[in-house]
Design a protein around this motif. Structure first.
Motif, PDB file in Angstrom:
ATOM      1  N   LYS B   3     -18.936  16.819  32.905  1.00  0.00           N
ATOM      2  CA  LYS B   3     -20.062  16.172  33.563  1.00  0.00           C
ATOM      3  C   LYS B   3     -19.581  15.084  34.529  1.00  0.00           C
ATOM      4  O   LYS B   3     -18.745  14.260  34.175  1.00  0.00           O
ATOM      5  CB  LYS B   3     -20.944  15.549  32.472  1.00  0.00           C
ATOM      6  CG  LYS B   3     -22.181  14.861  32.979  1.00  0.00           C
ATOM      7  CD  LYS B   3     -23.263  15.848  33.336  1.00  0.00           C
ATOM      8  CE  LYS B   3     -24.409  15.172  34.079  1.00  0.00           C
ATOM      9  NZ  LYS B   3     -25.338  16.161  34.658  1.00  0.00           N
ATOM     10  N   LYS B   4     -20.137  15.104  35.736  1.00  0.00           N
ATOM     11  CA  LYS B   4     -19.796  14.067  36.705  1.00  0.00           C
ATOM     12  C   LYS B   4     -21.077  13.330  37.142  1.00  0.00           C
ATOM     13  O   LYS B   4     -22.092  13.961  37.427  1.00  0.00           O
ATOM     14  CB  LYS B   4     -19.155  14.680  37.953  1.00  0.00           C
ATOM     15  CG  LYS B   4     -17.851  15.438  37.681  1.00  0.00           C
ATOM     16  CD  LYS B   4     -16.645  14.550  37.856  1.00  0.00           C
ATOM     17  CE  LYS B   4     -15.343  15.312  37.791  1.00  0.00           C
ATOM     18  NZ  LYS B   4     -14.930  15.696  36.422  1.00  0.00           N
ATOM     19  N   ILE B 230     -25.091  11.541  27.561  1.00  0.00           N
ATOM     20  CA  ILE B 230     -23.723  11.844  28.001  1.00  0.00           C
ATOM     21  C   ILE B 230     -22.782  10.897  27.256  1.00  0.00           C
ATOM     22  O   ILE B 230     -23.116   9.740  27.026  1.00  0.00           O
ATOM     23  CB  ILE B 230     -23.590  11.639  29.531  1.00  0.00           C
ATOM     24  CG1 ILE B 230     -24.631  12.483  30.259  1.00  0.00           C
ATOM     25  CG2 ILE B 230     -22.183  11.963  30.021  1.00  0.00           C
ATOM     26  CD1 ILE B 230     -24.854  12.075  31.698  1.00  0.00           C
ATOM     27  N   GLY B 231     -21.602  11.363  26.929  1.00  0.00           N
ATOM     28  CA  GLY B 231     -20.653  10.498  26.226  1.00  0.00           C
ATOM     29  C   GLY B 231     -20.730  10.677  24.732  1.00  0.00           C
ATOM     30  O   GLY B 231     -21.208  11.698  24.240  1.00  0.00           O
ATOM     31  N   THR B 238     -20.102   8.408  31.783  1.00  0.00           N
ATOM     32  CA  THR B 238     -18.751   8.818  32.176  1.00  0.00           C
ATOM     33  C   THR B 238     -17.969   7.553  32.490  1.00  0.00           C
ATOM     34  O   THR B 238     -18.526   6.466  32.550  1.00  0.00           O
ATOM     35  CB  THR B 238     -18.780   9.697  33.431  1.00  0.00           C
ATOM     36  OG1 THR B 238     -19.255   8.920  34.535  1.00  0.00           O
ATOM     37  CG2 THR B 238     -19.661  10.921  33.232  1.00  0.00           C
ATOM     38  N   LYS B 239     -16.663   7.694  32.703  1.00  0.00           N
ATOM     39  CA  LYS B 239     -15.844   6.551  33.065  1.00  0.00           C
ATOM     40  C   LYS B 239     -14.797   7.006  34.070  1.00  0.00           C
ATOM     41  O   LYS B 239     -14.212   8.083  33.905  1.00  0.00           O
ATOM     42  CB  LYS B 239     -15.157   5.978  31.806  1.00  0.00           C
ATOM     43  CG  LYS B 239     -14.194   4.815  32.057  1.00  0.00           C
ATOM     44  CD  LYS B 239     -14.901   3.468  32.081  1.00  0.00           C
ATOM     45  CE  LYS B 239     -13.976   2.329  32.531  1.00  0.00           C
ATOM     46  NZ  LYS B 239     -13.769   2.249  33.998  1.00  0.00           N
ATOM     47  N   GLU B 254     -12.828  11.142  36.820  1.00  0.00           N
ATOM     48  CA  GLU B 254     -14.053  10.812  36.095  1.00  0.00           C
ATOM     49  C   GLU B 254     -14.076  11.654  34.832  1.00  0.00           C
ATOM     50  O   GLU B 254     -14.030  12.883  34.896  1.00  0.00           O
ATOM     51  CB  GLU B 254     -15.297  11.111  36.946  1.00  0.00           C
ATOM     52  CG  GLU B 254     -16.581  10.738  36.211  1.00  0.00           C
ATOM     53  CD  GLU B 254     -17.829  10.812  37.081  1.00  0.00           C
ATOM     54  OE1 GLU B 254     -17.773  11.402  38.176  1.00  0.00           O
ATOM     55  OE2 GLU B 254     -18.860  10.261  36.646  1.00  0.00           O
ATOM     56  N   ILE B 255     -14.127  10.991  33.689  1.00  0.00           N
ATOM     57  CA  ILE B 255     -14.168  11.718  32.419  1.00  0.00           C
ATOM     58  C   ILE B 255     -15.485  11.437  31.714  1.00  0.00           C
ATOM     59  O   ILE B 255     -16.094  10.387  31.925  1.00  0.00           O
ATOM     60  CB  ILE B 255     -13.026  11.289  31.468  1.00  0.00           C
ATOM     61  CG1 ILE B 255     -13.127   9.787  31.151  1.00  0.00           C
ATOM     62  CG2 ILE B 255     -11.668  11.625  32.048  1.00  0.00           C
ATOM     63  CD1 ILE B 255     -12.471   9.401  29.853  1.00  0.00           C
ATOM     64  N   GLU B 256     -15.910  12.383  30.908  1.00  0.00           N
ATOM     65  CA  GLU B 256     -17.031  12.099  30.016  1.00  0.00           C
ATOM     66  C   GLU B 256     -16.430  11.351  28.829  1.00  0.00           C
ATOM     67  O   GLU B 256     -15.436  11.808  28.234  1.00  0.00           O
ATOM     68  CB  GLU B 256     -17.705  13.384  29.558  1.00  0.00           C
ATOM     69  CG  GLU B 256     -18.908  13.107  28.667  1.00  0.00           C
ATOM     70  CD  GLU B 256     -19.797  14.330  28.438  1.00  0.00           C
ATOM     71  OE1 GLU B 256     -19.636  15.350  29.127  1.00  0.00           O
ATOM     72  OE2 GLU B 256     -20.646  14.230  27.539  1.00  0.00           O
TER      73      GLU B 256
END
Lengths: 176, 452
Positions: B3-4, B230-231, B238-239, B254-256
């Protein structure tokens, strides 16, 4: 070199004045001092990359503050130079992530190539090489700052090329 | 694909320009917010999202917004902290450089929520070309009517400007940043009063990180509840992770939140594994200020659980066996790295960047640098390790701002996990004269030489 009394020709051109006025307009009318940092960048760029005491006093006059208020800011922030520097200032990031990828080797290579010590300036005033703290390009190491731009993923061959480009006047320092 | 939220449009050609950004749904959150939502309703959405500040502290953003003083009647300001200077961190630059209108959209929507009519983006002076990108993007936004008086015909007006610093890490601390924005030296202020009550020019002010603000458009468009899905757990969304060091593919990802550290380091989608397939030696997961983790605590926690990319899992075990998410400045070290050298390098950084207001930090960072330098260059004594421990302990918690802690923690963690390496430097001074000593002979192969 440290004890010389350098002189600087102060020239606030109409273009520079209009840019300063634009920056001042970004803050409330009674908060002109807030424009100090951006104004100092513009003034330094237009005056051979350094700020003499006279030039600081001129900035104080424009912003309607006292010279000491300018001086205390200039001495706090590393990007303002209080003595003449090379026209092309190679600022190598030496912090951890760059160091892991050979930053010191690149700085030493540039110094050797230009015949100067870290922190030094070539006699013709063209080049300075300095080591600086993290520039926020950790993933693209080793790298250096040159004017308003970054040169990343450096190799000795690229440093050679950049030096040649500087000598040929092909390097744009500021994005005006 | 994962996910972005922030980088979902990053590959659209021309997304840097206003036209392309707008054609791809840009500025929709401003329309939705101003036409259909009250400012407080937006704050509620941000609270519901669980979004935590992405600059390093991880404080819940909606809660921070709710502290802003609306009763005094003073003008309010939103200031974006784009003074990204934490070693290992280069994500905000990536966002601003490649999709500048996302931040501007976030600034408008967030300023509306806070009732701010004059807002600033404070960007570090070294990012001068990015400053120019943002300056031009702001002009485009004014020309298109998203900034200025009576936005979209409403009674809401906003002026937004970009301001540049001039090379001072400390200005990433929010009160130092405010001082700097006022045209002063970046000396942090004593809190309270907090900026939410008395910030820029004494007015109520919220300071938020670039990445935090860039999440707001998605939250307004899709709701806080959707974001919170999300997360993992309390690590929602995301981060952006800035990955650097001895990995095959350094860069911004960008990671979930919730993937494993193993996946992040070793999968092709992210870091692609270690350079030359050498063994991993250490990891700093959240920027230079957070504790370094030794190899055995990177992929698993001390309890044997998988280490995950979440606020909770990265800090699992406290400072004894864990670290922190911090800014997401993810620095990976292989077996050729020297932890003493790296710790000295950071100590030098903090000594250079200490503003000098508080003596424990001003003096202590300098002492740590000197002691670490002599150990690293083979001039250390057996008392030096305890001396270092003593200095860092006396800095921590004894300063106005967190720079003191940030300087102390890396030293403490390095001694805690890599004490043998310090001892080796003291016992074998001749072997560490060359700065590449562990490149030639990794510590792992010679650590049996250290005698207790």
């Amino acid at each position: 070199m440290e004890n010389k009394n350098y002189t600087q020709v102060i020239n606030i051109t109409p273009e520079l004045k209009s840019r300063i006025d634009e920056l001042i307009s970004h803050y409330p009318a009674d908060k002109r001092k807030s424009a100090l940092l951006p104004v100092l960048h513009e003034v330094q760029d237009a005056h051979d990359n350094w700020l003499s005491a006279d030039l600081m006093a001129k900035v104080a006059e424009i912003l309607e503050i006292t010279p000491i208020e300018v001086f205390e800011v200039v001495t706090f922030y590393t990007m303002y130079n209080q003595k003449p520097m090379g026209k092309y200032m190679f600022e190598f990031c030496l912090t951890s992530c760059c160091s892991l990828r050979g930053a010191e080797d690149m700085l030493e290579y540039a110094c050797e190539k230009l015949g100067i010590q870290p922190g030094g300036t070539t006699e013709d005033g063209m080049f300075s090489v300095v080591g600086v703290q993290c520039l926020g390009a950790c993933g693209y190491a080793p790298m250096m700052q040159l004017g308003d731009f970054y040169k990343e993923h450096l190799t000795p061959a690229q440093i050679d090329q950049i030096i040649e480009d500087c000598k040929a006047g092909k390097i744009i320092l500021h994005d005006k | 694909m994962a996910k972005k939220i922030l980088l979902d449009k990053i590959n659209i050609p021309g997304i840097k320009s206003y036209e392309v950004y707008r054609q791809n749904g840009g500025y929709a959150s401003v329309e939705k917010a101003i036409k259909t939502m009250t400012p407080d309703a937006i704050t509620e959405e941000v609270k519901a999202s669980g979004l935590r500040g992405r600059g390093g502290a991880g404080f819940p953003m909606g809660l921070k917004w709710s502290f802003i003083d609306k009763k005094s009647g003073k003008p309010r300001h939103l200031v974006c902290n784009a003074d990204e200077s934490e070693p290992g961190t280069f994500k905000d630059r990536y966002l601003m450089e490649h999709i500048p209108h996302l931040l501007i959209e976030g600034m408008i929507t967030s300023s509306y929520a806070l009732g701010a009519n004059l807002s600033y983006i404070y960007i570090r002076g070294e990012y001068m070309w990015v400053y120019k990108i943002i300056e031009r993007a702001i002009k485009e936004a004014y020309a298109a009517g998203w900034l200025g008086k009576n936005i979209l015909g409403s009674d809401y007006s906003l002026d937004l400007h970009v301001h540049c610093g001039a090379g001072a890490y400390i200005c990433g601390e929010e009160t130092a940043l405010i001082e700097s924005l006022e045209g002063k030296r970046g000396n942090p202020r004593i809190k309270p009063p907090f900026p939410a009550v008395s910030g820029l020019w004494g007015n109520p002010t919220v300071v938020n990180n670039v990445e935090s603000i860039s999440n707001v458009p998605w939250i307004v468009n899709n709701s806080g509840e959707e974001f919170a899905k999300i997360g993992l757990g309390r690590s929602t969304g995301t981060k952006l992770i800035s990955a650097s060091g001895h990995i095959k593919k350094p860069g911004v990802y960008e990671i979930e939140l919730g993937i494993t550290v193993d996946e992040f380091i070793n999968s092709e989608e992210y870091c692609g594994g270690m350079i030359d397939d050498r063994p991993i030696k250490a990891l700093i997961p959240g920027g230079s200020s957070v504790p370094i983790l030794p190899a055995h605590l990177i992929y698993k926690t001390a309890e044997g659980e998988d280490r995950l990319m979440t606020y909770e899992s990265l800090s699992e075990g406290g400072f004894a066996t864990g670290s922190m998410m911090g800014s997401g400045g993810f620095i990976v070290y292989n077996d050729t790295a020297c932890i003493v050298r790296n710790t000295w390098n950071f100590a030098k950084f903090y000594a250079h960047e200490s503003c000098g207001q508080c003596s424990p930090c001003r003096e202590g960072t300098g002492w740590m640098e000197k002691v670490l330098y002599r150990i690293e260059t083979g001039h250390g004594t057996s008392e030096d390790i305890d001396l270092l421990w003593d200095i860092q302990r006396k800095i921590e918690g004894n300063t106005i701002c967190p720079l003191g802690d940030a300087a102390a923690w890396p030293v403490a963690a390095a001694i805690r996990h890599f004490r043998e390496e310090f001892e080796y430097h003291i016992q074998f001074p001749e072997k560490v004269k060359n700065r590449n000593h562990f490149v030639d002979e990794p510590f792992e192969s010679i650590k049996h030489l250290v005698t207790k």
